[in-house]
Design a protein around this motif. Structure first.
Motif, PDB file in Angstrom:
ATOM      1  N   ASN A  98      -1.305   3.852   3.658  1.00  0.00           N
ATOM      2  CA  ASN A  98      -1.752   2.665   2.906  1.00  0.00           C
ATOM      3  C   ASN A  98      -0.677   1.578   2.852  1.00  0.00           C
ATOM      4  OD1 ASN A  98      -0.067   3.799   1.072  1.00  0.00           O
ATOM      5  ND2 ASN A  98      -1.598   4.021  -0.564  1.00  0.00           N
ATOM      6  N   ASN A 117      -3.805  -0.952   3.668  1.00  0.00           N
ATOM      7  CA  ASN A 117      -4.787  -0.480   4.649  1.00  0.00           C
ATOM      8  C   ASN A 117      -6.130  -1.191   4.495  1.00  0.00           C
ATOM      9  OD1 ASN A 117      -4.761   0.911   2.132  1.00  0.00           O
ATOM     10  ND2 ASN A 117      -6.227   2.390   2.935  1.00  0.00           N
ATOM     11  N   LYS A 170      -0.032   5.495  10.469  1.00  0.00           N
ATOM     12  CA  LYS A 170      -1.006   4.879   9.568  1.00  0.00           C
ATOM     13  C   LYS A 170      -0.824   5.435   8.161  1.00  0.00           C
ATOM     14  CE  LYS A 170      -4.494   3.883  12.994  1.00  0.00           C
ATOM     15  NZ  LYS A 170      -5.799   4.223  13.562  1.00  0.00           N
TER      16      LYS A 170
END
Ligand code: PDD
Length: 280
Positions: free
Chosen positions: A198, A143, A196
């Motif tokens: 990491n 991310n 979404k």
């Protein structure tokens, strides 16, 4: 070397004159973050979202943002040309320490570099491109838009070595993203993209596609995509700021559906191009 004007630590200067110390932590450690922001005829596309992601990337590596959003915008302005489609590349590193040491140095200014390049329309946009799948070998903070890109580079080069444009990365049985792109698939008529986390870069193009899908009544979902489901998808796309929305027509040497860009891609690409125009 193309001798355009670039920005380095407060100065605008020809590219060939822009020099950074070999002790820069970006050079020694890959200790920095970056952004890529498209500009269509001088209008920066979703600038605030890019600057917000930059803030998150900097926070992710514990580096203070050297500039306010207004200052960033003022830095970009002289590099833009209202006649061209371009992209801003900006990079912030932890600066030049007096010696090589893994721990953070104290009280040194960040190195800030910004350049602007023309967007060359991606050759595979209309006919689609080939991709391979690979186990994701990158780290756990995907991310963060870190300049430390060896994992991504090795994935992309493996794709190129196979005559493909992109590598689709599989982590814990799910496809997560491309080496330098986010991924979408049409599965059972629904446009899906991984949520979404990491494990992926929160792509700005990805966000725009989701917003446009919702406002145009295209069924969509943010959900894990098992690799087995990807293999049955009727469409696969990858997207990024510089390539836009690219249909994948062959995955691991097998055609995706009939091996041609699909109808949902055709609609979304038209919607996306019209949306870009509407912002000018
Ligand atoms: N990369 N995922 C990864 C790993 C990326 O490197 C990128 C873009 C994306 C798409 O993000 P966006 O839509 O905000 O461009 C997703 C840029 C273009 C690069 O590294 O050059």
């Amino acid at each position: 070397m193309e001798n355009k004007i670039v920005y380095l630590n407060g100065d605008y200067l020809p590219l060939a004159e822009a020099k950074v110390s070999v002790l820069d932590r970006g050079f020694l450690f890959g200790d920095g973050v970056y952004e890529v922001i498209p500009s269509y005829h001088g209008h920066l596309f979703h600038l605030q979202a890019h600057l917000e992601r930059l803030e998150n990337s900097l926070a992710g590596i514990r580096l203070a943002n050297p500039h306010s959003r207004e200052q960033w915008e003022a830095i970009f302005a002289p590099l833009l040309d209202s006649k061209l489609n371009q992209y801003i590349y900006l990079q912030v590193t932890r600066g030049v320490a007096s010696k090589r040491d893994h721990g953070f140095p104290e009280n040194i200014p960040a190195t800030v570099f910004v350049m602007c390049s023309e967007i060359v329309p991606f050759a595979g946009l209309n006919d689609g491109v080939k991709a391979i799948s690979m186990d994701d070998t990158r780290w756990q903070f995907c991310n963060v838009k870190a300049i430390t890109l060896l994992g991504n580079i090795l994935h992309r080069q493996a794709a190129i070595d196979h005559g493909c444009a992109e590598a689709l990365l599989v982590k814990d049985g799910n496809v997560v993203e491309g080496a330098a792109s986010n991924v979408f698939a049409v599965i059972d008529g629904v446009l899906c993209t991984p949520p979404k986390s990491n494990a992926i870069l929160p792509g700005i193009t990805r966000d725009v596609i989701l917003e446009l899908a919702i406002s145009n009544n295209i069924a969509c979902s943010e959900a894990d995509i098992p690799f087995a489901a990807l293999q049955t998808a009727s469409e696969i796309w990858v997207c990024s700021s510089t390539r836009e929305i690219i249909p994948i027509v062959e995955l691991d040497a097998k055609p995706v559906a009939n091996g041609k860009p699909g109808p949902v891609w055709h609609s979304m690409n038209q919607i996306f191009q019209a949306y870009k125009q509407s912002l000018l």
